[in-house]
Design a protein around this motif. Structure first.
Motif, PDB file in Angstrom:
ATOM      1  N   TYR A 102       0.752  -0.963   0.012  1.00 41.79           N
ATOM      2  CA  TYR A 102       0.137  -0.093   0.188  1.00 41.79           C
ATOM      3  C   TYR A 102       0.996   1.199   0.021  1.00 41.79           C
ATOM      4  CZ  TYR A 102      -3.322   3.487   1.687  1.00 41.79           C
ATOM      5  OH  TYR A 102      -3.915   4.670   1.462  1.00 41.79           O
ATOM      6  N   ILE A 103       1.951   0.932   0.920  1.00 44.85           N
ATOM      7  CA  ILE A 103       2.942   2.271   0.834  1.00 44.85           C
ATOM      8  C   ILE A 103       4.047   2.305  -0.240  1.00 44.85           C
ATOM      9  CG2 ILE A 103       4.539   3.325   2.225  1.00 44.85           C
ATOM     10  CD1 ILE A 103       2.765   2.211   4.717  1.00 44.85           C
ATOM     11  N   ALA A 104       4.394   1.213  -0.662  1.00 51.38           N
ATOM     12  CA  ALA A 104       5.699   1.243  -1.360  1.00 51.38           C
ATOM     13  C   ALA A 104       5.005   1.510  -3.028  1.00 51.38           C
ATOM     14  CB  ALA A 104       6.176  -0.197  -1.414  1.00 51.38           C
ATOM     15  N   LEU A 105       3.852   0.877  -3.144  1.00 61.91           N
ATOM     16  CA  LEU A 105       3.143   1.266  -4.633  1.00 61.91           C
ATOM     17  C   LEU A 105       3.042   2.689  -5.021  1.00 61.91           C
ATOM     18  CD1 LEU A 105       1.137  -2.130  -4.954  1.00 61.91           C
ATOM     19  CD2 LEU A 105       3.544  -1.463  -6.339  1.00 61.91           C
ATOM     20  N   LYS A 106       3.132   3.556  -4.138  1.00 61.60           N
ATOM     21  CA  LYS A 106       2.952   4.862  -4.152  1.00 61.60           C
ATOM     22  C   LYS A 106       4.058   5.615  -4.981  1.00 61.60           C
ATOM     23  CE  LYS A 106      -0.298   6.040  -0.848  1.00 61.60           C
ATOM     24  NZ  LYS A 106      -0.696   6.897   0.571  1.00 61.60           N
ATOM     25  N   VAL A 110      13.550   4.225  -8.705  1.00 62.74           N
ATOM     26  CA  VAL A 110      14.778   4.253  -7.770  1.00 62.74           C
ATOM     27  C   VAL A 110      14.044   4.437  -6.311  1.00 62.74           C
ATOM     28  CG1 VAL A 110      15.374   6.546  -7.898  1.00 62.74           C
ATOM     29  CG2 VAL A 110      17.107   4.739  -7.569  1.00 62.74           C
ATOM     30  N   TYR A 111      12.784   5.263  -6.265  1.00 64.85           N
ATOM     31  CA  TYR A 111      12.223   5.425  -4.861  1.00 64.85           C
ATOM     32  C   TYR A 111      11.689   4.241  -4.522  1.00 64.85           C
ATOM     33  CZ  TYR A 111      12.364  10.682  -5.651  1.00 64.85           C
ATOM     34  OH  TYR A 111      12.689  11.820  -6.289  1.00 64.85           O
ATOM     35  N   PHE A 112      11.103   3.519  -4.985  1.00 63.83           N
ATOM     36  CA  PHE A 112      10.400   2.261  -4.933  1.00 63.83           C
ATOM     37  C   PHE A 112      11.719   1.161  -4.378  1.00 63.83           C
ATOM     38  CE2 PHE A 112       9.243  -2.246  -5.885  1.00 63.83           C
ATOM     39  CZ  PHE A 112       7.954  -2.349  -5.231  1.00 63.83           C
TER      40      PHE A 112
ATOM     41  N   VAL B  34      21.289  10.671  -9.320  1.00 60.58           N
ATOM     42  CA  VAL B  34      21.825   9.488  -9.287  1.00 60.58           C
ATOM     43  C   VAL B  34      21.907   9.002  -7.686  1.00 60.58           C
ATOM     44  CG1 VAL B  34      24.241   8.580  -9.092  1.00 60.58           C
ATOM     45  CG2 VAL B  34      23.599   9.960 -11.172  1.00 60.58           C
ATOM     46  N   ILE B  35      21.509   7.708  -7.428  1.00 65.59           N
ATOM     47  CA  ILE B  35      21.332   7.469  -6.015  1.00 65.59           C
ATOM     48  C   ILE B  35      22.466   6.505  -5.542  1.00 65.59           C
ATOM     49  CG2 ILE B  35      19.977   5.720  -6.412  1.00 65.59           C
ATOM     50  CD1 ILE B  35      19.275   7.867  -3.431  1.00 65.59           C
ATOM     51  N   ASN B  36      23.368   7.021  -4.704  1.00 68.38           N
ATOM     52  CA  ASN B  36      24.789   6.315  -4.701  1.00 68.38           C
ATOM     53  C   ASN B  36      24.442   5.262  -3.402  1.00 68.38           C
ATOM     54  OD1 ASN B  36      27.071   5.178  -4.186  1.00 68.38           O
ATOM     55  ND2 ASN B  36      27.984   7.265  -3.359  1.00 68.38           N
ATOM     56  N   GLY B 234      12.548  13.952   2.196  1.00 64.85           N
ATOM     57  CA  GLY B 234      12.477  14.049   0.794  1.00 64.85           C
ATOM     58  C   GLY B 234      13.592  14.252   0.160  1.00 64.85           C
ATOM     59  N   LEU B 235      13.988  13.280  -0.904  1.00 58.62           N
ATOM     60  CA  LEU B 235      15.182  13.424  -1.704  1.00 58.62           C
ATOM     61  C   LEU B 235      15.251  14.725  -2.418  1.00 58.62           C
ATOM     62  CD1 LEU B 235      15.530   9.812  -3.530  1.00 58.62           C
ATOM     63  CD2 LEU B 235      17.211  11.214  -2.024  1.00 58.62           C
ATOM     64  N   GLY B 236      16.805  14.902  -2.424  1.00 59.78           N
ATOM     65  CA  GLY B 236      17.121  16.081  -3.093  1.00 59.78           C
ATOM     66  C   GLY B 236      16.993  17.522  -2.292  1.00 59.78           C
ATOM     67  N   SER B 237      16.505  17.560  -1.078  1.00 62.64           N
ATOM     68  CA  SER B 237      16.210  18.852  -0.452  1.00 62.64           C
ATOM     69  C   SER B 237      17.142  18.888   0.856  1.00 62.64           C
ATOM     70  CB  SER B 237      14.970  19.068  -0.242  1.00 62.64           C
ATOM     71  OG  SER B 237      14.584  19.521   1.002  1.00 62.64           O
TER      72      SER B 237
END
Lengths: 317, 287
Positions: A102-106, A110-112, B34-36, B234-237
C-alpha cells in the motif's frame, strides 16, 4: 511455441534426473540443486514484479523473514506443528505484503527500490534488537525438518524433490497469471499507467494484487529457507542476502522469469566452488554484478537477444 | 528528567552526524538523479582512512582532511569510470553502486579485519561542558558535531541557492542541453558535484568515526540511516535532510533509551507514516 515446450520438458527431465547424474551427489544435490531452487523461488518473487510492473524490489526478504521467523519461533519454542504454523506463517507473510505494498506502490523506480531496501533493513534491525522474540544475533537454531506422510525431509533427496515441485508449481502459476487478462492489464500499467487510467482501469488494485502475489512467493521462499538452512538469524534477512538475490535476478536476466532460476543455479554453483575462499566470495560477486550491469544489462537470458540485436543493427547500418 | 535531557542531547547531536552523512547523498541525487548506494561503504572507508591518518600523525584534523579528500577523489573516480555512461538510467546506476559497496566492504574487511575502531577526540575539543541546572556535564565534541552540521547546512544552502555556481548546477539539472548550449561544460559540473558529495560523506565518516566506534557492518547501518533520513525528509532537498536527520536522530534515541526492544520498529513506523501521507517525503518535490 513447441520449441519452448520441448525446452521446458528437457529442463524438467534434467532437474528430475539431477540427483542421479551429478558427480558427488551428497554435496551437489544439497549445495547446488536444493539451494538453487530455494534461492530461485526467492528471486522469482522479484523477477515477477520487475517483469510485470517494472518495479525492482529489495524488500522480498522482509516477507521471507516474517514467514521464516514465525515458523521458526512457533516450532522451536511453542511446539506448534508445521501443519499449522506453515500455512499461518505464509498467510501472515502474504498479508504483510498488503501493508508494505500500500505504501511502496505509491512510489516508482529508484524510490521504490530504496523504500523496499529500507523495509528489509528495518526487519534486520528489529531482528537484531528484539532479543526476547528473535534471540538477536544468535537467531533460532536447530529447527526440525518436516515429516510429511512419514517421509522425513531431513534427507537430501526428498527435500530436493519437494523444492523442485514447489518451484515448478510457482513458475507455472506466474506463467499462467501472465497469460490471463489480469496479466495483460499489468503489462499495460507497467508500460503506461496514465493511459491505463484514462482507459478506465483502476491501476492501484492491479498493482496491489501483483505485489501481494509476489510477497506470497517470497513467503514460501521463507519457509523453504527455514527448512533448508535449519536456522534463521538477522543475517538471513540482512543487506548481503538481499543483494545476493538482486545479483541472482540481474545476472540471470531481470526481465525473464526463468532468469531467477538460471541466476540462482549459477550463484549456487559459484558459491559452492568458491567456498574454500569465502573471503573473496562477496567481492567476486560484486565484480561479476558490476560487469553484467555494464555489459549485459539483460543478464544471461538476454545475451542471445543482445547479440542478435547487435548483428541486425550492423546489417541495418 | 536527567535521562530525558541527555537522551535529547544525544539525539540532536546524532542528528547532526546524520545530517553530515546524508547531505552528500541528497546533494548528488537532487542535482544529478544519481542514487549512490555505496554511500554507507564510503562512510566506513572514510572512517578507516581518517582513523589511520589520525593515528599515524597524532592529529585529528589531518585525519579528517585525509578522509574527506580521499573519498572526494574516490567518489569522483567511481562516477567517471562506472556511472557516467549510464547517468540517466537511475536504477542501473543504483545497482552498480550496490556492486561497488560489496567490493568495497570486502576489501575493507580484508585490510582492517573484523575489529572495531574509534578515533581519539582531539585534545582541544575533548573537554566537557556543564549542562545548566543539572550539575552534570556533556562532552563538547558532540556539540561540536552539531555546530559543524549547522555550518554545513547553511553553507550548502547558500552555495546552491545564492551563488552563480549553484545557479549553473540547478540549471544543468533541469535542462542539460540548454546549459551546454550556453557554453557551460555540464560534464565538468557533474564531476564537481560528485566530488563535493563524496567529500561531504568523507568528512562525515571522519567525524562519525570519532563519536561512535566503527567496523564491519557499519556501512549497512549508515546506509540505512541515510536512506531513512532522505526518504523521510524528501530526496534532493537540503532542508528535508535537516528535518529527516532531526526526526530520525531524536526519535531514534528516545526509542533506544526508553523502548530498546522496539527501537528499530519505531523509527521504521515513523518512516511508513510519513510515506503513507507524503510519498515524496516531507520536503520532497513531487516525482
Amino acid at each position: 511455441m513447441t520449441r519452448t515446450r520441448i525446452m521446458y520438458v528437457v529442463i524438467i527431465a534434467l532437474a528430475l534426473a539431477f540427483p542421479y547424474i551429478t558427480p558427488d551427489p551428497d554435496f551437489w544435490v544439497s549445495s547446488g540443486g536444493t539451494r538453487a531452487l530455494w534461492l530461485g523461488v526467492a528471486a522469482l518473487s522479484m523477477s515477477f514484479l520487475n517483469r510485470n510492473l517494472g518495479l525492482m524490489s529489495l524488500g522480498q526478504l522482509f516477507f521471507s523473514g516474517v514467514t521464516g521467523y514465525i515458523v521458526a519461533i512457533s516450532s522451536v519454542y511453542h511446539n506448534v506443528k508445521f501443519g499449522t504454523s506453515v500455512p499461518l506463517a505464509i498467510v501472515a507473510g502474504t498479508l504483510s505484503g498488503v501493508i508494505i505494498g500500500y505504501i511502496a506502490l505509491k512510489t516508482k523506480g529508484v524510490y521504490f527500490f530504496m523504500l523496499t531496501l529500507a523495509v528489509s533493513l528495518g526487519l534486520y534491525a528489529f531482528a537484531n534488537q528484539a532479543q526476547e522474540i528473535t534471540h538477536g544475533h544468535t537467531g533460532i537454531n536447530s529447527i526440525p525438518s518436516p515429516i510429511i506422510f512419514g517421509m522425513d525431509f531431513a534427507y537430501v533427496k526428498p527435500l530436493y524433490y519437494l523444492f523442485l515441485a514447489i518451484a515448478v508449481v510457482l513458475f507455472s502459476l506466474c506463467k499462467f497469471l501472465e497469460g490471463t487478462s489480469f496479466g495483460i492489464a499489468l503489462k499495460g500499467v507497467r508500460d503506461n499507467e496514465d493511459r491505463m487510467i484514462s482507459m478506465g482501469y483502476r491501476t492501484m488494485p492491479l498493482k496491489m494484487i501483483a505485489f501481494v502475489f509476489s510477497s506470497f512467493i517470497a513467503s514460501i521462499a521463507g519457509v523453504m529457507g527455514v527448512f533448508y538452512v535449519t536456522n534463521i538469524s538477522p543475517d538471513s534477512v540482512g543487506l548481503l542476502r538481499s543483494i545476493d538475490l538482486l545479483v541472482i535476478v540481474v545476472v540471470g536476466g531481470a526481465t525473464y522469469l526463468g532468469g531467477a532460476f538460471v541466476g540462482a543455479a549459477l550463484i549456487a554453483v559459484f558459491e559452492a566452488i568458491i567456498q574454500d575462499f569465502t573471503q573473496y566470495y562477496i567481492a567476486a560477486t560484486g565484480i561479476l554484478f558490476i560487469v553484467v550491469l555494464m555489459l549485459a544489462p539483460q543478464g544471461l537470458m538476454g545475451i542471445a537477444a543482445q547479440i542478435r540485436a547487435r548483428r541486425s543493427n550492423k546489417v541495418g547500418a | 528528567m536527567t535521562q530525558f535531557i541527555f537522551t535529547f542531547l544525544n539525539g540532536i547531536t546524532l542528528a547532526g552526524l546524520y545530517f553530515l552523512v546524508a547531505s552528500g547523498l541528497t546533494l548528488i541525487f537532487g542535482l544529478m538523479r544519481v542514487i549512490n548506494l555505496a554511500h554507507g561503504a564510503f562512510y566506513l572507508l572514510a572512517g578507516y582512512v581518517s582513523w589511520t591518518v589520525a593515528d599515524k600523525t597524532d592529529n585529528w584534523f589531518y585525519g579528517a582532511v585525509a578522509g574527506a579528500l580521499t573519498l572526494g577523489v574516490f567518489g569522483t573516480l567511481v562516477y567517471v569510470l562506472l556511472l557516467r555512461k549510464f547517468q540517466y538510467e537511475e536504477l542501473r546506476v543504483a545497482l552498480i553502486t550496490l556492486g561497488v559497496s560489496l567490493v568495497l566492504a570486502q576489501a575493507m574487511l580484508a585490510i582492517f579485519g573484523g575489529e572495531y575502531y574509534q578515533t581519539n577526540i582531539p585534545d582541544s575539543l575533548a573537554n566537557a561542558i556543564p549542562v545548566p541546572g543539572l550539575g552534570l556535564s556533556y562532552p563538547f565534541f558532540r556539540i561540536f558535531v552539531l555546530i559543524l552540521a549547522i555550518l554545513v547546512a547553511i553553507g550548502l544552502w547558500a552555495f546552491i541557492s545564492k551563488t552563480r555556481y549553484g545557479a549553473i548546477i540547478r540549471a544543468g539539472v533541469d535542462d542539460t542541453t540548454m546549459v551546454s548550449a550556453l557554453g557551460i561544460n555540464v560534464q565538468a559540473v557533474f564531476i564537481w558535484i560528485f566530488f563535493l558529495g563524496s567529500l561531504l560523506v568523507g568528512f562525515a565518516g571522519a567525524v562519525g568515526a570519532t563519536t561512535n566506534s566503527f567496523g564491519m557492518g557499519t556501512d549497512g547501518d549508515y546506509l540505512l540511516f541515510s536512506l531513512q533520513v532522505v526518504i523521510i525528509g524528501g530526496l534532493g532537498s537540503v532542508g528535508g535532510v535537516a528535518i529527516g536527520s532531526f526526526l530520525v536522530g531524536v526519535i531514534g534515541q528516545f526509542a533506544v533509551g526508553y523502548f530498546p526492544t522496539y527501537a528499530g520498529i519505531i523509527t521504521f513506523t515513523m518512516l511508513i507514516l510519513v510515506l503513507a501521507f507524503r510519498p515524496q517525503g516531507i520536503l520532497g518535490r513531487k516525482q
